[in-house]
Design an enzyme around this catalytic site. Structure first.
Site, PDB file in Angstrom:
ATOM      1  N   THR A 123      27.343  48.667  47.844  1.00  0.00           N
ATOM      2  CA  THR A 123      26.426  47.560  47.539  1.00  0.00           C
ATOM      3  C   THR A 123      25.030  48.089  47.230  1.00  0.00           C
ATOM      4  OG1 THR A 123      26.027  47.265  49.897  1.00  0.00           O
ATOM      5  CG2 THR A 123      27.735  45.898  48.900  1.00  0.00           C
ATOM      6  N   ALA A 180      33.480  53.082  51.009  1.00  0.00           N
ATOM      7  CA  ALA A 180      33.420  51.870  50.174  1.00  0.00           C
ATOM      8  C   ALA A 180      34.649  51.717  49.281  1.00  0.00           C
ATOM      9  CB  ALA A 180      32.134  51.843  49.342  1.00  0.00           C
ATOM     10  N   GLU A 209      39.936  49.816  51.842  1.00  0.00           N
ATOM     11  CA  GLU A 209      39.494  48.850  52.838  1.00  0.00           C
ATOM     12  C   GLU A 209      40.176  47.484  52.798  1.00  0.00           C
ATOM     13  OE1 GLU A 209      35.472  49.823  51.475  1.00  0.00           O
ATOM     14  OE2 GLU A 209      34.849  49.628  53.555  1.00  0.00           O
ATOM     15  N   PHE A 246      37.805  56.851  58.593  1.00  0.00           N
ATOM     16  CA  PHE A 246      37.737  55.384  58.694  1.00  0.00           C
ATOM     17  C   PHE A 246      36.300  54.866  58.732  1.00  0.00           C
ATOM     18  CE2 PHE A 246      41.388  56.960  61.293  1.00  0.00           C
ATOM     19  CZ  PHE A 246      42.358  56.764  60.331  1.00  0.00           C
ATOM     20  N   ARG A 276      26.878  43.684  53.725  1.00  0.00           N
ATOM     21  CA  ARG A 276      28.237  43.420  53.267  1.00  0.00           C
ATOM     22  C   ARG A 276      28.847  42.218  54.006  1.00  0.00           C
ATOM     23  NH1 ARG A 276      32.345  45.480  49.849  1.00  0.00           N
ATOM     24  NH2 ARG A 276      31.310  47.370  49.181  1.00  0.00           N
ATOM     25  N   GLN A 281      32.616  62.676  56.194  1.00  0.00           N
ATOM     26  CA  GLN A 281      32.880  61.948  54.953  1.00  0.00           C
ATOM     27  C   GLN A 281      31.704  62.075  53.997  1.00  0.00           C
ATOM     28  OE1 GLN A 281      34.443  58.419  57.672  1.00  0.00           O
ATOM     29  NE2 GLN A 281      34.478  57.790  55.539  1.00  0.00           N
ATOM     30  N   PHE A 323      33.419  47.616  56.589  1.00  0.00           N
ATOM     31  CA  PHE A 323      31.964  47.770  56.534  1.00  0.00           C
ATOM     32  C   PHE A 323      31.225  46.437  56.671  1.00  0.00           C
ATOM     33  CE2 PHE A 323      28.034  49.438  54.395  1.00  0.00           C
ATOM     34  CZ  PHE A 323      27.949  50.671  55.015  1.00  0.00           C
ATOM     35  N   GLU A 359      31.245  58.870  58.332  1.00  0.00           N
ATOM     36  CA  GLU A 359      30.422  58.705  57.133  1.00  0.00           C
ATOM     37  C   GLU A 359      29.004  59.160  57.430  1.00  0.00           C
ATOM     38  OE1 GLU A 359      30.522  54.863  55.249  1.00  0.00           O
ATOM     39  OE2 GLU A 359      28.746  55.276  54.044  1.00  0.00           O
ATOM     40  N   ARG A 365      35.904  51.015  58.105  1.00  0.00           N
ATOM     41  CA  ARG A 365      36.773  50.355  57.117  1.00  0.00           C
ATOM     42  C   ARG A 365      36.527  48.841  57.035  1.00  0.00           C
ATOM     43  NH1 ARG A 365      43.073  52.176  57.302  1.00  0.00           N
ATOM     44  NH2 ARG A 365      43.490  52.167  55.095  1.00  0.00           N
TER      45      ARG A 365
END
Lengths: 765, 472
Positions: free
Chosen positions: A446, A515, A718, A234, A316, A203, A350, A238, A348
């Protein structure tokens, strides 16, 4: 605000990949034809979860016929490091190992089976060290990753003094395996001049490029990452796709031959990180009107053995610690705790779901202690326009109440409740339970710096269009949305537009597809690029027609002047522009405006906007066997103005079911040695077709004010996952209908085991 | 030499018979449409169709190619997605596209293959059966709702299917490529021409039925073994009734049991029981003898047949002997069986229609396509209100699939009452020794078996009993 019925799925543009998908013609990493001379890789992972390597003997493996070489950290030319946020994760272990399966050596062989078999011939002596698998224990030992984070609003201490009701307790939520159907993998090929091209299932192509370059000690431009698509991500690819890609590049660097590594499912389960388990404490205070006026929480995040993305995920959790509610006094503290399991990572939501679960537990607990309905407390405390989030952002374009109230009236909650009551009255062995789950999810990375994207658009001289972005297609339909943006902006038929692979040589320095913001960021960059090309085309067309450029519109492949069609077609205009030696390509750029966040104060305006919604969930529990089913989940979701209903509906249904899986049957079990017990698909269960709710209704609440969303179509990846939390409470409420005395702990997932134990805990007849 | 038809192409290969079909099609034949998801039959991404001729009739079943030994393709038609693709999308493919039934696409081929296999079914189209055809396919993206909608559309399209000549009907309507019309003839010719057996009769050859357990447990070593393939031995594939007994060939699959008219006649809930056993593609492969010999403490079929007090016939190639299934298990994975013996048959006395009660229960983390935390079966015969025959079995509560001897004996001569059921549980609890593992803690397994024992009686005597009476 307008509302429409759930669309007929046929009315939206279908995912552009679907024709190939249904014919098995889509290409994933393992489907790329292999180049002659390809070596196959396999990792030797640590058999022990924590310890010091005394001796490593790879000689027997090296001697096996077909084994090319066995590499260790000593062969790493650059920095033996792939940690993204904090450099605490070696490519290959040097002296310490921190989790079972941590890569120690890399076998390269002429075929996959030889590589896999050779791994068994590597021997390692490890002096064991104490193994920690519980985040609270890690916290007690002071083994914390990064900073302790605290979000504060108002003053909880004073506020608690004014509360009529105060409850404290504990809430646990388990981890979750991503279970992307395509396992991790990469295929690296040598290019001239020591350059390396990696086909990666990632990702985050730029992360792979950056880490690989650093590890090899070469500049980033010598590494090219190419991604066609992922068989699911998902969040699991990442940051954690990097290791496997870097290992293949490492193999190429050391051997000069192409190197491929597709993980076996058992390796993937054992070696890769998952959603973070959390253990949390809460304290909630309400006044006599059931207004929540104070909330305190401590979150102990099980980070696993290294930082990975844990600090960002921790953050988060705090951003969503009050979910969809306004609470004037909040004190929330979060710790990222180092344990001896694989480094946990993005999934997903996070960290958001873990935070939301705790506040929902606190409210449910308060309601049952006070003897009122959870639904009453939830409704009374929903966010309002102008409320303040604990991080200082002011609530704007709030849809919390509108979604909730619409769900209640549209789906006739009173009738659902009456039917459940009647059913429970009539049935001894089956009981139903109901729960409402409101959500509020902030859209943007974020980490403000990451909210940018670029796109490269080429219009070819024949009028066809190629679009490159930083977005990675992993099933979420982002390529379809990018195509829609380009086709709409240029006024051409979708068939004219091709979405290129995601490649770091065409679009550089990208943020990962994560995100929920991929379509927004990359879509706006495509829009920017198209606008640049459009301006040139308009200028040429104006010239041809003797009018002003601003009078020109391109639509349906025709040039319009002041709304009137001309006989100049798209193809003609493009050709003319080309002949005039104008640039038919453009690079678009987008950086989300208005957002900022000050970590020293933990205040700011980190999100472009928020997504809202409400789900009503009904569960039926078989009180003899502890099994359960979901009768229905009925949702009102704030999509903004959806640009593709079929894709957005699919994201909502899929996210919901993934959330239900996390809350119900998906149970990650590690033993005291840090060994994963749920280490195969036979022991780790995700929802199958019979496990999903019998009925899922999704109502599209159409709103028109999210200007920072692409075409006002709100991010959807998400947020729907968190509707799954409602499933936990629906099952729990059914258990309580059978056994009001149950003392079952707030511990997710609510497996059939926990259900049965709860049904007969203190059961009196 | 293994010979079969792969899509439209005749294959003759010297490849070892323990190679998986998945590896063969992806890496030898370079047909990459079939995906690798888990290599243990738990995801369905590698599903293929297996066509075979039985008495001149061509029928297709879905199987997971990751667990299927190449030796089991001999004389058959293997269909991958490449063998289903045509110039235009088939109605199955089109329905999945139209409803957004595909997101990342990695599981999609498996769904298309399973659903295409369903269109070939010889029974009347129904939504229930169509969904059952994809019960072995896992999707992580969609939440299945779009796939359900696609399936509904597919079933509607099949409404007027001509069951007497379904392949022609399907070919003419674009469900299948036209070469399917030639398969019956080609398979008949192939089966005439080839040697029936590709099995090794060497002494150390490993006996393989469907392969659903061996290819999970010993995935790496299976290709190196010489194999005695018994899956297609005709004499091991029969179910028949004789002198009040039901005889089942060792190579009968769970699906054979599910679809057997004899079994359905004896057990009215056969469909429901079988639905709890794994998934369609695995039921199409896993054999009854494989389930017995595997000796898993939670083998569903084993528990089922223990409560029927079944007898098995062992054959060592020269002589046969009979042994009761409950005596077959000596300890964890230890069998009362000589190395050269294989199971040939199982039989049980058909319970009388009146006054006999039978029930099978299974609870796992996921109700379908999962391995039991605890399973149990119970058979009771009652005469004049008194229990005159009782067999109770349970899995997941000890090292072997367990026939609960004392509990079964305890019931004899008793009258059914809430007290009896409660007391029965007390006996049951003394007979079991569950351990904590990924399928549950030992405390849970004890409670769960109690509940399943209660469930048997609540199912048998709903008028007389309810949970509150039993708990009192």
């Amino acid at each position: 605000m307008t509302t429409n019925k759930t669309p007929q799925s046929k009315h939206s543009m279908k995912n552009i990949d679907s024709n190939n998908h249904v014919q098995g013609k889509s290409i994933y990493v393992d489907d790329v034809p292999t180049v002659r001379g390809t070596l196959y890789a396999c990792v030797f992972g640590s058999p022990i979860a924590h310890g010091v390597i005394k001796n490593l003997d790879t000689s027997k493996a090296t001697e096996i016929e077909g084994v090319h070489s066995v590499l260790t950290y000593k062969d790493v030319p650059g920095e033996n490091q792939i940690g993204g946020i904090i450099p605490d994760e070696p490519l290959l272990a040097e002296h310490h190992v921190h989790f079972q399966g941590q890569p120690i050596a890399l076998v390269l062989a002429e075929d996959e089976k030889t590589a896999q078999a050779a791994v068994h011939h590597i021997q390692v002596d490890i002096d064991p060290l104490p193994i920690i698998t519980n985040p609270r224990e890690a916290h007690a030992n002071g083994d914390i990753i990064g900073a302790v984070r605290t979000f504060t609003l108002g003053d909880t201490k004073t506020a608690f003094e004014k509360c009529k009701y105060i409850f404290e307790g504990k809430a646990e939520s388990g981890g979750q395996e991503h279970l992307y159907l395509e396992t991790q993998g990469a295929y690296a090929q040598p290019q001239e001049n020591g350059n390396i091209r990696i086909i990666s299932s990632t990702q985050g192509p730029t992360a792979v490029q950056r880490m690989t370059a650093r590890m090899l000690g070469i500049p980033m431009h010598k590494i090219e990452i190419d991604v066609t698509r992922l068989g699911g991500g998902f969040g699991g690819k990442e940051d954690q796709a990097t290791l496997w890609a870097a290992l293949t590049a490492f193999g190429v660097y050391c051997t000069g031959r192409p190197v491929k590594y597709i993980l076996h499912r058992l390796e993937d389960l054992k070696m890769t990180g998952k959603r973070h388990p959390y253990s949390s404490d809460y304290k909630i205070g309400l006044d006599e009107n059931l207004k929540i006026i104070a909330f305190e929480a401590q979150y102990y995040q099980d980070a696993g053995a290294s930082a990975d993305l844990s600090p960002a995920i921790l953050e988060r959790t705090l951003f969503h610690c009050t979910n969809s509610y306004f609470i004037p006094n909040v004190l929330a503290t979060a710790y990222s705790c180092r344990t001896n399991t694989p480094p946990n990572t993005a999934f997903r939501g996070f960290g958001g779901p873990q935070g939301m679960y705790v506040i929902e537990v606190a409210i449910d607990r308060a309601a049952s202690e006070i003897g009122v309905s959870t639904i009453d407390i939830q409704r009374k405390n929903l966010l309002q326009e102008g409320s303040e989030f604990p991080y200082g952002q002011i609530v704007a374009n709030c849809e919390a109440v509108s979604c909730w109230d619409d769900a209640i009236s549209r789906y006739d909650l009173a009738n659902i409740q009456a039917e459940i009551e009647d059913f429970n009255h009539k049935n001894v062995h089956l009981k139903k339970g109901l729960a409402l789950m409101p959500i509020c999810f902030g859209i943007s990375f974020t980490n403000t710096q990451m909210n940018n994207a670029r796109a490269l658009v080429h219009v070819y001289s024949d009028g066809s269009v190629g679009v490159s972005t930083g977005a990675v297609e992993m099933g979420q339909g982002v390529n379809t949305k990018m195509l829609q943006v380009a086709a709409f902006m240029l006024g051409v038929n979708p068939e004219r537009v091709k979405i290129e692979t995601t490649n770091t040589t065409r679009v550089a320095n990208t943020s990962p597809s994560a995100a929920s913001a991929t379509a927004d960021l990359n879509g706006k960059a495509v829009k920017d690029a198209c606008n640049q090309i459009l301006a040139r085309l308009q200028r040429i067309a104006a010239d041809m027609l003797g009018v002003q450029p601003e009078d020109i519109i391109l639509k349906d492949e025709i040039v319009f002047v002041n709304g009137k069609a001309t006989d100049i077609t798209w193809v003609q205009l493009v050709h003319k522009t080309f002949m005039r030696r104008e640039n038919l390509s453009a690079k678009g750029h987008y950086a989300t405006p208005k957002i900022h966040f000050d970590k020293t104060k933990e205040k700011g305006h980190p999100f472009a906007y928020h997504v809202y919604g409400t789900a009503i969930t009904v569960a039926t529990v078989d009180c003899i066997r502890g099994r359960y089913d979901f009768d229905c989940v009925k949702i009102v979701h704030d999509f903004g103005t959806s640009m593709n209903r079929i894709i957005d509906l699919g994201q909502t249904e899929g996210g919901l079911v993934q959330g239900i899986g996390w809350m119900t049957m998906e149970e990650l079990l590690y033993n005291e040695e840090g060994r994963l017990l749920s280490n195969a698909l036979s022991t780790y269960k995700i929802p199958d077709i019979y496990a999903v709710p019998k009925e899922i209704d999704v109502h599209f609440l159409n709103t028109d004010n999210s200007n920072l969303a692409i075409f006002k179509s709100k991010a959807v990846g998400e947020p729907p996952l968190m509707y799954g939390i409602g499933a936990y409470f629906a099952v729990r409420n059914a258990v309580k209908a059978f056994n009001p005395n149950t003392q079952m702990a707030f511990s997710a997932p609510i497996t059939p085991e926990k259900v049965l134990m709860g049904l007969y805990d203190n059961k009196t007849v | 030499m293994i010979e079969f038809i792969l899509n439209d192409k005749k294959i003759t290969t010297q490849e070892v018979s323990g190679t998986t079909v998945l590896d063969f099609i992806r890496y030898h034949q370079h047909l990459t449409g079939t995906k690798i998801g888990c290599r243990e039959g738990d995801c369905g991404a590698c599903t293929v169709l297996v066509g075979r001729l039985e008495e001149g009739q061509l029928s297709y079943q879905s199987m997971t190619s990751c667990l299927m030994p190449l030796g089991n393709t001999h004389g058959k038609h293997i269909v991958t997605i490449e063998g289903l693709n045509m110039k235009e999308l088939s109605p199955v493919q089109q329905a999945m596209v139209d409803e957004g039934g595909t997101q990342c696409g990695f599981c999609t081929v498996g769904f298309i293959v399973s659903l295409s296999g369903y269109t070939l079914s010889q029974s009347k189209p129904s939504y229930r059966d169509a969904i059952a055809a994809i019960d072995g396919n896992i999707c992580r993206c969609t939440g299945y709702k779009s796939i359900e909608r696609a399936t509904e559309n597919i079933v509607i399209g099949l409404k007027n299917k001509d069951l007497s000549d379904r392949i022609t009907w399907l070919v003419e309507r674009g469900y299948l490529p036209s070469y399917f019309k030639t398969i019956t003839e080609r398979l008949a010719a192939l089966n005439k021409a080839i040697s029936k057996k590709i099995s090794s009769k060497e002494k150390d050859a490993i006996i393989v039925g469907g392969g659903t357990d061996l290819f999970v447990q010993k995935a790496e070593e299976m290709p190196q073994h010489t194999i005695n393939h018994l899956f297609d031995e005709m004499y091991l594939n029969k179910i028949y009734e004789k002198d009040g007994k039901c005889y089942i060939g060792a190579a009968c699959t769970a699906e054979d049991l599910r679809s057997s008219s004899i079994m359905n006649n004896i057990f009215l809930k056969m469909y429901e029981y079988a639905k709890l056993v794994s998934s369609t593609p695995i039921r199409n492969m896993g054999t009854i003898a494989g389930n017995f010999v595997n000796a898993s403490p939670i083998g569903d079929l084993t528990i089922f047949f223990l409560a029927l007090d079944a007898t098995i016939i062992l054959n060592n190639g020269i002589t046969k002997r009979a042994i009761q299934l409950k005596d077959f298990y000596q300890g964890y994975k230890q069998l009362e069986k000589q190395k050269e013996e294989h199971i040939e048959q199982v039989y049980f006395e058909i319970p009388s229609k009146n006054n006999t009660y039978f029930n099978f229960e299974k609870v796992c983390k996921r109700t379908h396509l999962d391995i039991a935390s605890v399973n149990s079966a119970c058979l009771l015969e009652i005469k004049n209100g008194i229990i005159i025959k009782a067999h109770l079995s349970a899995g997941g509560i000890g090292p072997i699939p367990t026939y609960l001897i004392e509990s079964s004996a305890f019931l004899l001569g008793k009258e059914v009452s809430p007290d009896l059921v409660r007391e029965l549980n007390q006996v049951v609890q003394t007979e079991i020794s569950p351990i904590s593992d990924a399928r549950g803690t030992k405390e849970y397994k004890r409670l769960l078996l109690r509940q399943l024992v209660y469930a048997h009686f609540l199912t048998f005597f709903p008028q007389k009993l309810n949970i509150h009476l039993v708990l009192e």
